[in-house]
Write a protein that holds these residues in place. Structure first.
Motif, PDB file in Angstrom:
ATOM      1  N   LEU A  72       5.131-105.378  17.953  1.00  0.00           N
ATOM      2  CA  LEU A  72       3.492-105.233  19.201  1.00  0.00           C
ATOM      3  C   LEU A  72       2.900-104.665  18.959  1.00  0.00           C
ATOM      4  O   LEU A  72       2.900-103.446  18.801  1.00  0.00           O
ATOM      5  N   CYS A  73       1.568-104.635  19.116  1.00  0.00           N
ATOM      6  CA  CYS A  73       0.702-103.409  19.144  1.00  0.00           C
ATOM      7  C   CYS A  73       0.552-103.312  20.306  1.00  0.00           C
ATOM      8  O   CYS A  73       0.540-103.547  21.087  1.00  0.00           O
ATOM      9  N   ALA A  74      -0.081-101.846  20.861  1.00  0.00           N
ATOM     10  CA  ALA A  74       0.355-101.227  22.024  1.00  0.00           C
ATOM     11  C   ALA A  74      -1.561-100.342  21.452  1.00  0.00           C
ATOM     12  O   ALA A  74      -1.013 -99.417  21.129  1.00  0.00           O
ATOM     13  N   GLY A  75      -2.510-100.335  22.915  1.00  0.00           N
ATOM     14  CA  GLY A  75      -3.471 -99.506  22.532  1.00  0.00           C
ATOM     15  C   GLY A  75      -3.688 -98.723  23.927  1.00  0.00           C
ATOM     16  O   GLY A  75      -2.962 -99.432  25.224  1.00  0.00           O
ATOM     17  N   VAL A  76      -4.075 -97.321  23.982  1.00  0.00           N
ATOM     18  CA  VAL A  76      -4.436 -96.732  24.910  1.00  0.00           C
ATOM     19  C   VAL A  76      -5.648 -96.529  25.134  1.00  0.00           C
ATOM     20  O   VAL A  76      -6.767 -95.800  24.946  1.00  0.00           O
ATOM     21  N   SER A  77      -6.738 -96.827  25.840  1.00  0.00           N
ATOM     22  CA  SER A  77      -7.816 -96.759  25.927  1.00  0.00           C
ATOM     23  C   SER A  77      -8.285 -95.184  26.724  1.00  0.00           C
ATOM     24  O   SER A  77      -7.574 -94.680  27.345  1.00  0.00           O
ATOM     25  N   TYR A  78      -9.571 -94.729  25.953  1.00  0.00           N
ATOM     26  CA  TYR A  78     -10.078 -94.092  26.442  1.00  0.00           C
ATOM     27  C   TYR A  78      -9.996 -93.319  28.094  1.00  0.00           C
ATOM     28  O   TYR A  78      -9.926 -94.046  29.116  1.00  0.00           O
ATOM     29  N   GLY A  79      -9.946 -92.319  28.308  1.00  0.00           N
ATOM     30  CA  GLY A  79      -9.501 -92.069  29.933  1.00  0.00           C
ATOM     31  C   GLY A  79      -8.405 -92.886  30.944  1.00  0.00           C
ATOM     32  O   GLY A  79      -7.564 -92.661  31.708  1.00  0.00           O
ATOM     33  N   GLY A  80      -7.437 -94.196  29.756  1.00  0.00           N
ATOM     34  CA  GLY A  80      -6.460 -94.205  29.939  1.00  0.00           C
ATOM     35  C   GLY A  80      -5.130 -93.122  29.807  1.00  0.00           C
ATOM     36  O   GLY A  80      -5.231 -92.310  29.446  1.00  0.00           O
ATOM     37  N   SER A  81      -3.790 -93.601  30.201  1.00  0.00           N
ATOM     38  CA  SER A  81      -2.860 -92.768  30.869  1.00  0.00           C
ATOM     39  C   SER A  81      -1.687 -93.397  29.211  1.00  0.00           C
ATOM     40  O   SER A  81      -1.682 -94.666  29.383  1.00  0.00           O
ATOM     41  N   SER A 134      -7.995 -94.550  22.181  1.00  0.00           N
ATOM     42  CA  SER A 134      -8.130 -93.284  22.521  1.00  0.00           C
ATOM     43  C   SER A 134      -6.459 -93.081  21.008  1.00  0.00           C
ATOM     44  O   SER A 134      -6.000 -92.169  19.985  1.00  0.00           O
ATOM     45  N   SER A 135      -5.650 -94.504  21.350  1.00  0.00           N
ATOM     46  CA  SER A 135      -4.529 -94.007  20.302  1.00  0.00           C
ATOM     47  C   SER A 135      -3.757 -95.531  20.193  1.00  0.00           C
ATOM     48  O   SER A 135      -4.145 -96.650  21.378  1.00  0.00           O
ATOM     49  N   LEU A 136      -2.986 -96.088  19.498  1.00  0.00           N
ATOM     50  CA  LEU A 136      -2.803 -97.381  19.036  1.00  0.00           C
ATOM     51  C   LEU A 136      -1.192 -97.000  18.463  1.00  0.00           C
ATOM     52  O   LEU A 136      -0.799 -96.412  18.270  1.00  0.00           O
ATOM     53  N   GLN A 137      -0.250 -97.872  18.958  1.00  0.00           N
ATOM     54  CA  GLN A 137       0.962 -97.956  19.216  1.00  0.00           C
ATOM     55  C   GLN A 137       2.115 -99.480  18.135  1.00  0.00           C
ATOM     56  O   GLN A 137       1.074-100.157  18.625  1.00  0.00           O
ATOM     57  N   TRP A 138       2.804 -98.844  17.877  1.00  0.00           N
ATOM     58  CA  TRP A 138       3.021-100.296  16.928  1.00  0.00           C
ATOM     59  C   TRP A 138       4.666-100.172  16.918  1.00  0.00           C
ATOM     60  O   TRP A 138       5.534 -98.978  17.514  1.00  0.00           O
ATOM     61  N   TYR A 139       5.393-101.295  18.222  1.00  0.00           N
ATOM     62  CA  TYR A 139       6.373-100.824  18.668  1.00  0.00           C
ATOM     63  C   TYR A 139       7.221-102.241  18.587  1.00  0.00           C
ATOM     64  O   TYR A 139       6.476-103.562  17.476  1.00  0.00           O
ATOM     65  N   LEU A 162       7.764 -99.042   6.088  1.00  0.00           N
ATOM     66  CA  LEU A 162       6.751 -99.603   6.851  1.00  0.00           C
ATOM     67  C   LEU A 162       5.354 -98.471   6.673  1.00  0.00           C
ATOM     68  O   LEU A 162       5.136 -97.053   6.711  1.00  0.00           O
ATOM     69  N   THR A 163       3.964 -99.096   6.514  1.00  0.00           N
ATOM     70  CA  THR A 163       2.697 -98.115   6.550  1.00  0.00           C
ATOM     71  C   THR A 163       1.855 -98.653   7.602  1.00  0.00           C
ATOM     72  O   THR A 163       1.603 -99.757   7.777  1.00  0.00           O
ATOM     73  N   PHE A 164       1.610 -97.861   8.340  1.00  0.00           N
ATOM     74  CA  PHE A 164       0.687 -97.539   9.765  1.00  0.00           C
ATOM     75  C   PHE A 164      -0.512 -97.422   8.759  1.00  0.00           C
ATOM     76  O   PHE A 164      -0.812 -96.000   8.753  1.00  0.00           O
ATOM     77  N   GLN A 165      -1.734 -97.992   9.671  1.00  0.00           N
ATOM     78  CA  GLN A 165      -2.898 -97.457   9.269  1.00  0.00           C
ATOM     79  C   GLN A 165      -4.186 -97.973  10.871  1.00  0.00           C
ATOM     80  O   GLN A 165      -3.920 -99.210  11.729  1.00  0.00           O
ATOM     81  N   PHE A 166      -4.787 -96.714  11.229  1.00  0.00           N
ATOM     82  CA  PHE A 166      -6.147 -96.331  12.148  1.00  0.00           C
ATOM     83  C   PHE A 166      -6.791 -96.634  11.422  1.00  0.00           C
ATOM     84  O   PHE A 166      -7.420 -95.980  10.562  1.00  0.00           O
ATOM     85  N   GLY A 167      -8.058 -98.172  12.443  1.00  0.00           N
ATOM     86  CA  GLY A 167      -9.383 -97.999  11.423  1.00  0.00           C
ATOM     87  C   GLY A 167     -10.270 -96.954  11.843  1.00  0.00           C
ATOM     88  O   GLY A 167      -9.603 -95.785  12.875  1.00  0.00           O
ATOM     89  N   ASP A 168     -11.057 -96.840  10.961  1.00  0.00           N
ATOM     90  CA  ASP A 168     -12.500 -95.967  10.916  1.00  0.00           C
ATOM     91  C   ASP A 168     -12.520 -95.955  12.406  1.00  0.00           C
ATOM     92  O   ASP A 168     -13.408 -94.609  13.083  1.00  0.00           O
ATOM     93  N   ALA A 169     -12.939 -96.524  12.890  1.00  0.00           N
ATOM     94  CA  ALA A 169     -13.351 -96.724  14.190  1.00  0.00           C
ATOM     95  C   ALA A 169     -12.113 -96.607  15.757  1.00  0.00           C
ATOM     96  O   ALA A 169     -12.681 -96.929  16.669  1.00  0.00           O
ATOM     97  N   ARG A 170     -11.589 -96.561  15.082  1.00  0.00           N
ATOM     98  CA  ARG A 170     -10.394 -96.449  15.709  1.00  0.00           C
ATOM     99  C   ARG A 170     -10.566 -97.954  17.167  1.00  0.00           C
ATOM    100  O   ARG A 170     -10.096 -98.032  17.861  1.00  0.00           O
ATOM    101  N   LYS A 171     -10.530 -99.279  16.491  1.00  0.00           N
ATOM    102  CA  LYS A 171     -10.554-100.497  16.648  1.00  0.00           C
ATOM    103  C   LYS A 171      -9.789-101.489  16.656  1.00  0.00           C
ATOM    104  O   LYS A 171      -9.248-102.909  16.702  1.00  0.00           O
ATOM    105  N   ASP A 172      -8.944-100.467  14.983  1.00  0.00           N
ATOM    106  CA  ASP A 172      -8.243-101.596  15.067  1.00  0.00           C
ATOM    107  C   ASP A 172      -6.962-101.343  14.225  1.00  0.00           C
ATOM    108  O   ASP A 172      -7.373 -99.851  13.770  1.00  0.00           O
TER     109      ASP A 172
END
Lengths: 113, 110
Positions: A88-97, A30-35, A61-71
């Motif tokens: 570090l990249c970190a993802g929040v899964s659908y239904g997750g917090s 659902s979202s992706l973060q960079w640390y 720094l330029t950040f891009q989220f893939g169209d399919a939200r997988k990368d």
């Protein structure tokens, strides 16, 4: 189990060079973060990308989220020694917090003057 | 200033000697977590807490306990530490939009 694969694992470049770090998964987030994490400190949030295809810029720094939200990718232009650190990249899964992030193993960047 | 504090920052102990790593946040966040970070394995979640008296296992909970009696504190307890728990530990506190990490506790179990 959802996984986030980061590449490359290590990157050593000269000041002024450009670089791209990749974060890939077979799962949709659902979202992706960079640390960024510096030695002896905890990770610090750089950016959150939420919409598929979204591009965000933070100075060089330029950040891009893939169209399919997988990368996602992180591109640094004209790297400087101060960019050295663990990314570090970190993802929040659908239904997750927000508290249930799935982290990649990180890319250790070294920028030499 | 918004912050997450951990104590101690460094700890060397022996196998089997119970220890507690404290974590405190001043942001009134409901969600707190503990992670361990190991070379080649990245950050792995040990336990998390969604609110006072509500805790749940993360990916690597074996050998650890937590408690959440107050909103601001989330201590990590190692009842009988073993050498494979030698690691760098981070506490984190979460808003709806991001996690704030503490400075880390480097634990060595001999």
């Amino acid at each position: 189990t959802q996984l986030l694969e980061q590449s490359p694992q290590f990157l050593s470049i000269q000041e002024g060079e450009n670089l791209t770090v990749y974060c890939n998964s077979s799962s949709v987030f659902s979202s992706l973060q960079w640390y960024r994490q510096e030695p002896g400190e905890g990770p610090v949030l750089l950016v959150t990308v939420v919409t598929g295809g979204e591009v965000k810029k933070l100075k060089r720094l330029t950040f891009q989220f893939g169209d399919a939200r997988k990368d996602s990718s992180l591109h640094i232009t004209a790297a400087q020694p101060g960019d050295t650190g663990l990314y570090l990249c970190a993802g929040v899964s659908y239904g997750g917090s927000q508290g249930n992030l799935i982290f990649g193993k990180g890319t250790k960047l070294s920028v030499k003057p | 200033e918004a912050q997450v504090t951990q104590n101690p920052r460094y700890l060397i102990t022996v196998t089997g000697k119970k220890l507690t790593v404290t974590c405190s946040q001043n942001m009134n966040h409901e969600y707190m977590s503990w992670y361990r970070q190991d070379p080649g394995l990245g950050l792995r979640q040990i336990y998390y807490s969604m609110n006072v008296e509500v805790t749940d296992k993360g990916d690597v909970p074996e050998g650890y306990k937590v408690s959440r009696k107050e909103k601001r504190n989330f201590p990590l307890i190692l009842e009988s530490p073993s050498p494979n728990q030698t690691s760098l530990y981070f506490c984190a506190s979460s808003s709806p939009h991001q996690q704030y990490f503490g400075p880390g506790t480097r634990l060595t179990v001999t």
